[in-house]
Design a protein around this motif. Structure first.
Motif, PDB file in Angstrom:
ATOM      1  N   GLY A  35      33.724  45.688  54.627  1.00  0.00           N
ATOM      2  CA  GLY A  35      35.053  45.701  54.017  1.00  0.00           C
ATOM      3  C   GLY A  35      35.117  46.714  52.896  1.00  0.00           C
ATOM      4  N   HIS A  36      36.293  47.248  52.692  1.00  0.00           N
ATOM      5  CA  HIS A  36      36.509  48.226  51.611  1.00  0.00           C
ATOM      6  C   HIS A  36      37.570  47.695  50.662  1.00  0.00           C
ATOM      7  CE1 HIS A  36      38.948  51.640  50.006  1.00  0.00           C
ATOM      8  NE2 HIS A  36      37.758  51.979  49.582  1.00  0.00           N
ATOM      9  N   GLY A  37      37.360  47.885  49.378  1.00  0.00           N
ATOM     10  CA  GLY A  37      38.358  47.485  48.389  1.00  0.00           C
ATOM     11  C   GLY A  37      38.625  48.626  47.426  1.00  0.00           C
ATOM     12  N   TYR A  38      39.854  48.711  46.985  1.00  0.00           N
ATOM     13  CA  TYR A  38      40.253  49.774  46.055  1.00  0.00           C
ATOM     14  C   TYR A  38      41.196  49.178  45.031  1.00  0.00           C
ATOM     15  CZ  TYR A  38      43.011  53.624  44.219  1.00  0.00           C
ATOM     16  OH  TYR A  38      43.655  54.475  43.376  1.00  0.00           O
ATOM     17  N   ASP A  39      41.072  49.606  43.775  1.00  0.00           N
ATOM     18  CA  ASP A  39      42.046  49.164  42.776  1.00  0.00           C
ATOM     19  C   ASP A  39      42.261  50.250  41.735  1.00  0.00           C
ATOM     20  OD1 ASP A  39      43.886  47.328  41.819  1.00  0.00           O
ATOM     21  OD2 ASP A  39      42.478  46.440  40.406  1.00  0.00           O
ATOM     22  N   LEU A  40      43.443  50.255  41.176  1.00  0.00           N
ATOM     23  CA  LEU A  40      43.781  51.174  40.096  1.00  0.00           C
ATOM     24  C   LEU A  40      44.661  50.428  39.102  1.00  0.00           C
ATOM     25  CD1 LEU A  40      44.880  54.842  40.189  1.00  0.00           C
ATOM     26  CD2 LEU A  40      46.409  53.201  39.112  1.00  0.00           C
ATOM     27  N   HIS A  41      44.379  50.601  37.829  1.00  0.00           N
ATOM     28  CA  HIS A  41      45.262  50.071  36.791  1.00  0.00           C
ATOM     29  C   HIS A  41      45.593  51.163  35.790  1.00  0.00           C
ATOM     30  CE1 HIS A  41      45.400  45.616  37.400  1.00  0.00           C
ATOM     31  NE2 HIS A  41      44.402  45.920  38.196  1.00  0.00           N
ATOM     32  N   ARG A  42      46.832  51.163  35.376  1.00  0.00           N
ATOM     33  CA  ARG A  42      47.246  52.055  34.291  1.00  0.00           C
ATOM     34  C   ARG A  42      46.594  51.548  33.007  1.00  0.00           C
ATOM     35  NH1 ARG A  42      52.363  50.957  34.637  1.00  0.00           N
ATOM     36  NH2 ARG A  42      52.819  50.278  32.522  1.00  0.00           N
ATOM     37  N   LEU A  43      46.194  52.457  32.119  1.00  0.00           N
ATOM     38  CA  LEU A  43      45.608  52.078  30.836  1.00  0.00           C
ATOM     39  C   LEU A  43      46.588  52.404  29.723  1.00  0.00           C
ATOM     40  CD1 LEU A  43      42.000  53.518  31.377  1.00  0.00           C
ATOM     41  CD2 LEU A  43      42.683  51.110  31.483  1.00  0.00           C
ATOM     42  N   GLU A  44      46.788  51.421  28.835  1.00  0.00           N
ATOM     43  CA  GLU A  44      47.669  51.633  27.679  1.00  0.00           C
ATOM     44  C   GLU A  44      47.003  51.047  26.450  1.00  0.00           C
ATOM     45  OE1 GLU A  44      51.715  50.466  28.233  1.00  0.00           O
ATOM     46  OE2 GLU A  44      51.984  51.929  29.848  1.00  0.00           O
ATOM     47  N   PRO A  45      47.471  51.450  25.237  1.00  0.00           N
ATOM     48  CA  PRO A  45      46.879  50.895  24.020  1.00  0.00           C
ATOM     49  C   PRO A  45      46.836  49.366  24.082  1.00  0.00           C
ATOM     50  CG  PRO A  45      48.370  52.670  23.462  1.00  0.00           C
ATOM     51  CD  PRO A  45      48.509  52.438  24.955  1.00  0.00           C
ATOM     52  N   VAL A  46      45.665  48.820  23.699  1.00  0.00           N
ATOM     53  CA  VAL A  46      45.488  47.371  23.780  1.00  0.00           C
ATOM     54  C   VAL A  46      46.457  46.669  22.843  1.00  0.00           C
ATOM     55  CG1 VAL A  46      43.896  45.453  23.367  1.00  0.00           C
ATOM     56  CG2 VAL A  46      43.072  47.532  24.484  1.00  0.00           C
ATOM     57  N   ASP A  47      47.178  45.705  23.411  1.00  0.00           N
ATOM     58  CA  ASP A  47      48.143  44.913  22.658  1.00  0.00           C
ATOM     59  C   ASP A  47      47.696  43.461  22.774  1.00  0.00           C
ATOM     60  OD1 ASP A  47      50.252  43.402  21.766  1.00  0.00           O
ATOM     61  OD2 ASP A  47      51.798  44.659  22.716  1.00  0.00           O
ATOM     62  N   PRO A  48      47.338  42.831  21.624  1.00  0.00           N
ATOM     63  CA  PRO A  48      46.852  41.454  21.698  1.00  0.00           C
ATOM     64  C   PRO A  48      47.867  40.503  22.325  1.00  0.00           C
ATOM     65  CG  PRO A  48      47.059  42.195  19.390  1.00  0.00           C
ATOM     66  CD  PRO A  48      47.389  43.367  20.272  1.00  0.00           C
ATOM     67  N   ARG A  49      49.146  40.889  22.328  1.00  0.00           N
ATOM     68  CA  ARG A  49      50.160  40.013  22.931  1.00  0.00           C
ATOM     69  C   ARG A  49      50.381  40.361  24.401  1.00  0.00           C
ATOM     70  NH1 ARG A  49      55.025  42.050  20.238  1.00  0.00           N
ATOM     71  NH2 ARG A  49      53.806  43.935  20.587  1.00  0.00           N
ATOM     72  N   ALA A  50      49.515  41.251  24.924  1.00  0.00           N
ATOM     73  CA  ALA A  50      49.757  41.792  26.264  1.00  0.00           C
ATOM     74  C   ALA A  50      50.046  40.701  27.288  1.00  0.00           C
ATOM     75  CB  ALA A  50      48.557  42.608  26.733  1.00  0.00           C
ATOM     76  N   GLY A  51      51.077  40.909  28.025  1.00  0.00           N
ATOM     77  CA  GLY A  51      51.453  40.024  29.132  1.00  0.00           C
ATOM     78  C   GLY A  51      51.936  40.918  30.239  1.00  0.00           C
ATOM     79  N   SER A  52      52.577  40.320  31.225  1.00  0.00           N
ATOM     80  CA  SER A  52      52.979  41.097  32.397  1.00  0.00           C
ATOM     81  C   SER A  52      53.812  42.319  32.057  1.00  0.00           C
ATOM     82  CB  SER A  52      53.796  40.216  33.330  1.00  0.00           C
ATOM     83  OG  SER A  52      53.166  38.992  33.475  1.00  0.00           O
ATOM     84  N   ASN A  53      54.660  42.189  31.042  1.00  0.00           N
ATOM     85  CA  ASN A  53      55.583  43.289  30.763  1.00  0.00           C
ATOM     86  C   ASN A  53      55.235  44.041  29.486  1.00  0.00           C
ATOM     87  OD1 ASN A  53      57.209  42.529  32.993  1.00  0.00           O
ATOM     88  ND2 ASN A  53      57.891  40.790  31.763  1.00  0.00           N
ATOM     89  N   ARG A  54      54.030  43.814  28.959  1.00  0.00           N
ATOM     90  CA  ARG A  54      53.659  44.472  27.714  1.00  0.00           C
ATOM     91  C   ARG A  54      52.562  45.497  27.940  1.00  0.00           C
ATOM     92  NH1 ARG A  54      54.432  39.390  24.530  1.00  0.00           N
ATOM     93  NH2 ARG A  54      56.512  39.538  23.626  1.00  0.00           N
ATOM     94  N   GLY A  55      51.848  45.827  26.858  1.00  0.00           N
ATOM     95  CA  GLY A  55      50.854  46.903  26.921  1.00  0.00           C
ATOM     96  C   GLY A  55      49.551  46.491  27.564  1.00  0.00           C
ATOM     97  N   GLY A  56      48.486  47.194  27.170  1.00  0.00           N
ATOM     98  CA  GLY A  56      47.199  46.985  27.812  1.00  0.00           C
ATOM     99  C   GLY A  56      46.511  45.712  27.359  1.00  0.00           C
ATOM    100  N   ARG A  57      45.778  45.130  28.265  1.00  0.00           N
ATOM    101  CA  ARG A  57      44.935  43.980  27.937  1.00  0.00           C
ATOM    102  C   ARG A  57      43.561  44.511  27.528  1.00  0.00           C
ATOM    103  NH1 ARG A  57      47.320  39.265  30.125  1.00  0.00           N
ATOM    104  NH2 ARG A  57      48.942  39.658  31.670  1.00  0.00           N
ATOM    105  N   VAL A  58      42.732  43.624  26.960  1.00  0.00           N
ATOM    106  CA  VAL A  58      41.363  44.025  26.619  1.00  0.00           C
ATOM    107  C   VAL A  58      40.667  44.513  27.887  1.00  0.00           C
ATOM    108  CG1 VAL A  58      39.126  43.164  25.821  1.00  0.00           C
ATOM    109  CG2 VAL A  58      41.236  42.426  24.676  1.00  0.00           C
ATOM    110  N   LEU A  59      39.974  45.650  27.793  1.00  0.00           N
ATOM    111  CA  LEU A  59      39.328  46.233  28.976  1.00  0.00           C
ATOM    112  C   LEU A  59      38.114  45.394  29.389  1.00  0.00           C
ATOM    113  CD1 LEU A  59      39.080  48.546  31.030  1.00  0.00           C
ATOM    114  CD2 LEU A  59      37.725  49.795  29.346  1.00  0.00           C
ATOM    115  N   LYS A  60      38.192  44.848  30.591  1.00  0.00           N
ATOM    116  CA  LYS A  60      37.083  44.051  31.130  1.00  0.00           C
ATOM    117  C   LYS A  60      36.734  44.564  32.516  1.00  0.00           C
ATOM    118  CE  LYS A  60      38.389  39.657  31.029  1.00  0.00           C
ATOM    119  NZ  LYS A  60      38.204  38.207  31.194  1.00  0.00           N
ATOM    120  N   LEU A  61      35.438  44.675  32.793  1.00  0.00           N
ATOM    121  CA  LEU A  61      34.979  45.039  34.131  1.00  0.00           C
ATOM    122  C   LEU A  61      33.903  44.046  34.545  1.00  0.00           C
ATOM    123  CD1 LEU A  61      34.821  48.935  33.839  1.00  0.00           C
ATOM    124  CD2 LEU A  61      36.359  47.611  35.298  1.00  0.00           C
ATOM    125  N   ALA A  62      34.119  43.382  35.654  1.00  0.00           N
ATOM    126  CA  ALA A  62      33.225  42.304  36.107  1.00  0.00           C
ATOM    127  C   ALA A  62      33.037  41.279  34.996  1.00  0.00           C
ATOM    128  CB  ALA A  62      31.888  42.852  36.585  1.00  0.00           C
TER     129      ALA A  62
END
Ligand code: MG
Length: 189
Positions: free
Chosen positions: A18-45
């Motif tokens: 199987g193959h998987g692909y993902d892309l996310h836009r990166l924006e300045p981290v906003d502690p209030r980040a939600g669906s319609n706000r800025g970036g969340r804390v960057l986490k990988l795995a």
């Protein structure tokens, strides 16, 4: 010419990829980040990385977990992460993406397979991933209940080219090989 395999025969294949692909836009981290706000804390795995920018996303935006989840679902021919966990479902807002991977893992086992190995490439301009790769491998392996020797995570720069190279997006590719368990019936989950 050999006969075309039936659905049943293909579900019983010894190996599935199987193959998987993902892309996310990166924006300045906003502690209030939600669906319609800025970036969340960057986490990988599930590993938090120090970064002034983070992914915009409905869940926690963990692109590595997302790509692996899609690779596992792809190998099982079970559609994709967005079908399983729709982004218009409130319960997925800010959700820890390990939930998605665990569900995919449950389906792998339910279908009578185990993960033979997973290989991933994360394309991110900053920060460099080298210092975090071992922790990411361990985290993925733990979530899937397999040895870390079955998991690889590679980091690449996009050499300043395009949005990813300008640090405005993160991209992940993943491939997963599944191996049928010796006494499995191959029944779908
Ligand atoms: Mg995603």
């Amino acid at each position: 010419m050999p006969p075309a395999p039936t659905d049943h025969a293909s579900r019983n294949a010894d190996l599935r990829i199987g193959h998987g692909y993902d892309l996310h836009r990166l924006e300045p981290v906003d502690p209030r980040a939600g669906s319609n706000r800025g970036g969340r804390v960057l986490k990988l795995a599930g590993i938090e990385l120090e970064s002034p920018v983070g992914p915009v996303g409905h869940s926690d935006g963990d692109a590595l977990f997302h790509a692996i989840t899609d690779a596992l679902l792809g190998a099982l021919a079970m559609e994709d992460i967005g079908t399983l966990f729709p982004d218009d479902d409130e319960s997925n807002d800010g959700r820890d993406s390990i939930d998605f991977l665990r569900e995919a893992s449950r389906r792998v086992k339910g279908a009578g397979y185990e993960v033979a190995n997973i290989d991933c490439t994360v394309i991110l301009e900053r920060p460099r991933l080298k210092a975090h790769r071992a922790a990411m491998r361990d985290s993925i392996a733990a979530a899937l209940g397999i040895g870390a020797d079955r998991v690889n995570v590679k980091g690449k720069s996009h050499e300043g080219v395009d949005a990813i190279g300008e640090g405005r997006a993160i991209e992940v590719h993943a491939v997963a090989l599944l191996k049928r368990l010796p006494d499995a019936e191959g029944a779908p989950a």
